[in-house]
Write an enzyme that holds these catalytic residues in place. Structure first.
Site, PDB file in Angstrom:
ATOM      1  N   CYS A   1       0.818  -1.215   0.000  1.00 47.99           N
ATOM      2  CA  CYS A   1       0.000   0.000   0.000  1.00 47.99           C
ATOM      3  C   CYS A   1       0.849   1.260   0.000  1.00 47.99           C
ATOM      4  O   CYS A   1       0.326   2.360  -0.157  1.00 47.99           O
ATOM      5  CB  CYS A   1      -0.946  -0.002   1.196  1.00 47.99           C
ATOM      6  SG  CYS A   1      -2.683  -0.091   0.683  1.00 47.99           S
TER       7      CYS A   1
ATOM      8  N   ASP B   1     -11.425  -5.023   3.451  1.00 53.23           N
ATOM      9  CA  ASP B   1     -12.574  -4.168   3.128  1.00 53.23           C
ATOM     10  C   ASP B   1     -13.893  -4.893   3.375  1.00 53.23           C
ATOM     11  O   ASP B   1     -14.871  -4.298   3.828  1.00 53.23           O
ATOM     12  CB  ASP B   1     -12.502  -3.726   1.664  1.00 53.23           C
ATOM     13  CG  ASP B   1     -11.401  -2.707   1.413  1.00 53.23           C
ATOM     14  OD1 ASP B   1     -11.007  -2.010   2.364  1.00 53.23           O
ATOM     15  OD2 ASP B   1     -10.935  -2.623   0.264  1.00 53.23           O
TER      16      ASP B   1
END
Length: 729
Positions: A402, A472
């Site tokens: 990320c 998520d």
């Protein structure tokens, strides 16, 4: 002129074990790699001890970090794939290396440098109550632990009175005396006399020193049983022993007998070219027997063999002639005497003294300096370079995971131009962790995540990416349903391509299946580097969004922070003063590899709001929650759980590529001191923690439930009234 395309990888050279020979091979390979060859190191530990400095460490002259080779940094410097696992076998027919904790690994050429053990597993009580000098890392840790609890007059028994046993007995006596203790040390030797493999003058010096230190030497005797506080000898004597150590055994690793390779007393038999009975498998160091020139087990031979081993690995891979290894007949033995003195055996040197310690220390430090500061490889730039190119490249390598994400400012500006969803079955689009679609009486959530590889281990990257993508879904209070896979492979030969693709798919499938999801398709392509992505759907009766946090709610975090900083440090070959980077990077890999489905299922019934901490860092994602909830938050910086090494690296100014953009996006809504812990609020997390806003009457019970299933969760602060703002104290 057309740009040069990266050459495809076509062969796998696998180094089994991080011994001295392999460490030097990696160091030399880094300076002159061969494009098209993939180099892999397999070792269960992120660091490897240097044998020459172990007695000095036991005596207290060297810190732990001074005697350890950081295999994580070394592998990164060499451009090698690092597999932190233990080899358990070699299948010569299928060209596969079997590992303890993951499926077999393919190889075209392999080399074994796994050392030996000095344990006595057949001796009753040894496994439970004694330590072995080899493997060295375990012994060093147990010794340091003993020093914290040792009585004022500790009794030690060392089994084996060769050079190593005498040296460690003297080192132990010195260290214990330096801590104010009065040691009682006994050396046991099966033979009629001690120190059989050293010259008579040096032997006399060592025996005199043992006597001067009050170390008892008992020859022609063995240990027959070991208890928690004693050793039983072959003559029936019961010796008190608070710490029992074996230096006597030279045990080959047992799995070598199952390989079908030719052995000599359990050690891999090699010829002049260091090849075993299988020409594609080499061996060096203590695990090898030099059939053409037998020598005692000593690290000097592994060091001297390294250049020949490197040449022959390269030669076999490229069809060139191999070279023979001619080991020296003898070598300078410098044996430390506990304090900063040493005795030498060779060249007529026979006395002990500080000058010889200085010589030994200089030799040992020169060896370890090879693995301390690595030369910086040049970054190719055109000449002349376009204006702005250097600034765009930045001062450090582009991060993976990320850390390679587009900054929040640029992303928000782009998303603001998108039209709002017009379909009636789209309940919520961009803005939350996942989009929400109407699905019968409940909802379906959908998300996608793609990660640029931050390490060369495709299986590990697949695991981390799958967990990252499911974050998520879990954050929405949903159960993973289906996955589409998107993979960009680097250029590979057909065999390596098939192997890498299988590794990724196997690992992803095992994780998704465990969460009840199925892989239903995907897409693959070839590119400049490995990128793995997953598009996931999940099902829930009632989605949990970022909105809904209420004043008074406790803010709970399920994992420690700092993965972005540690990955940036890994890619930059950073060093930590008086510490080792490798174990901290390994701890980050382990944290990122931990699924959070169980934690999510405990949090979902109680959470008013939930999100996962990923690319924008804790500050960015917490502020997103506060904006959606029209509240503020206060967190306790001291309560933040951090990965080991992260704060020290942040204090050095090490940060991920996206960290400055994360800081800029949150600075106007953040009140915090200028500290290393504050810097970690902007650290991008890969496969990061869940952040939940819990009602205060449920927070403690939920935290206890998470701890009960082994989740390292922490309450870091609480939600407050006011406009969206984060206060860190």
């Amino acid at each position: 002129m057309m740009q040069t395309e990266p050459l495809p990888l076509v062969q796998d050279i696998v180094l089994i074990g991080g011994g001295h020979a392999h460490a030097l091979v990696l160091r030399m390979w880094a300076m002159d790699p061969i494009p098209g060859l993939r180099l892999t190191l397999i070792d269960p530990n992120p660091i490897a001890p240097y044998t020459g400095m172990l007695p000095g460490h036991i005596a207290g002259h060297y810190r732990r970090d001074e005697i350890m080779i950081d295999l994580v940094r070394l592998a990164r410097f060499a451009g090698a794939r690092l597999i932190l696992d233990r080899a358990t076998g070699i299948d010569t027919a299928t060209r596969r290396i079997h590992l303890a904790n993951r499926p077999p690994l393919r190889f075209d050429i392999a080399s074994v440098d796994i050392g030996i053990g000095s344990g006595l597993p057949g001796l009753p009580g040894f496994t439970d109550h004694a330590a072995a000098a080899k493997p060295l890392g375990d012994y060093a840790q147990r010794w340091e632990a003993f020093l914290t609890t040792a009585p004022s007059s500790p009794a030690l028994t060392l089994i084996g009175a060769g050079i190593g046993g005498v040296e460690l007995a003297l080192a132990s006596a010195h260290r214990l005396r330096m801590t104010g203790r009065t040691p009682r040390i006994t050396l046991l030797e099966r033979a009629d006399s001690a120190l059989p493999n050293i010259g008579p003058r040096a032997r006399a010096t060592l025996l005199n020193r043992l006597a001067a230190e009050g170390i008892a030497l008992r020859t022609a005797t063995t240990a027959t049983a070991i208890g928690p506080d004693h050793v039983i000898l072959s003559d029936g004597t019961r010796l008190a022993s608070d710490f029992t150590l074996s230096i006597a055994g030279t045990q080959p690793q047992g799995w070598l007998t199952e390989t079908g390779l030719s052995l000599h007393d359990g050690f891999l038999a090699v010829g002049p070219t260091l090849q075993t009975s299988d020409p594609a498998i080499f061996a060096a160091g203590d695990c090898a027997h030099l059939s053409h020139a037998p020598r005692p087990k000593a690290g000097v031979y592994a060091v001297r063999a390294a250049p020949i081993l490197l040449h022959n690995l390269r030669a076999l891979a490229t069809g060139q002639p191999l070279r023979p290894f001619h080991p020296q007949r003898d070598y300078l033995k410098l044996v430390s005497l506990g304090g900063k003195e040493a005795v030498a055996d060779k060249f007529g040197l026979r006395s002990g003294g500080r000058a010889l310690w200085w010589l030994k220390d200089r030799i040992d430090r020169a060896f370890m300096a090879k693995f301390d500061t690595y030369p910086q490889m040049p970054r190719p730039l055109p000449d002349p370079a376009p204006l702005g190119l250097i600034e765009a490249m930045g001062p450090k390598p582009l991060c993976g995971g990320c850390g390679a994400k587009v900054g929040p400012g640029a992303l928000a500006a782009t998303l603001a131009t998108l039209p709002k969803p017009s379909r009636s079955d789209v309940i919520a689009g961009a803005g939350d962790d996942a989009a929400i679609l109407r699905h019968g009486q409940g909802a379906q959530v959908i998300t996608t995540d793609h990660l640029r590889a931050s390490c060369a281990d495709a299986r590990l990257m697949a695991r981390i990416t799958a967990i990252h993508a499911m974050g998520d879904i879990w954050a929405m209070g949903a159960a993973p349903q289906a996955a589409l896979v998107q993979i960009t492979l680097p250029r590979l030969s057909p065999a390596l391509q098939s192997d890498m693709l299988a590794e990724i798919m196997e690992e992803a499938a095992s994780l998704f299946t465990a969460e009840g999801a199925a892989i239903i398709g995907g897409h693959s392509s070839i590119g400049a580097e490995l990128t793995i992505g997953f598009t996931l759907t999940g099902l829930t009766d009632q989605p949990i969004t970022k909105g809904g946090a209420r004043p008074g709610d406790a803010l709970l975090l399920t994992k420690p922070l700092g993965s972005g900083t540690l990955m940036a440090a890994d890619m930059a070959l950073a060093r930590l003063p008086k510490d080792l980077l490798g174990p901290h990077v390994a701890a980050a890999w382990a944290a990122m590899s931990r699924p959070q489905g169980k934690a999510a299922r405990l949090l979902a019934p109680h959470a008013h709001a939930m999100t996962d901490i990923t690319g924008f860092g804790l500050a960015g994602h917490l502020l997103e929650m506060m904006e959606a909830s029209a509240t503020a938050a206060t967190i306790d910086l001291a309560a933040l759980p951090l990965l080991p090494g992260a704060e020290a690296l942040a204090a050095q100014g090490i940060a991920s590529t996206i960290a400055p953009a994360n800081h800029a996006a949150t600075a106007a809504r953040l009140t915090a001191p200028d500290t290393a812990r504050t810097a970690l609020l902007f650290d991008p997390q890969t496969a990061g923690p869940l952040l939940a806003a819990l009602p205060p009457d449920q927070a403690k019970a939920t935290l206890a439930a998470l701890h009960a299933i082994g989740e390292p969760a922490t309450i870091i602060g609480h939600v407050t009234e006011g406009p969206p703002h984060l206060t860190a104290r």
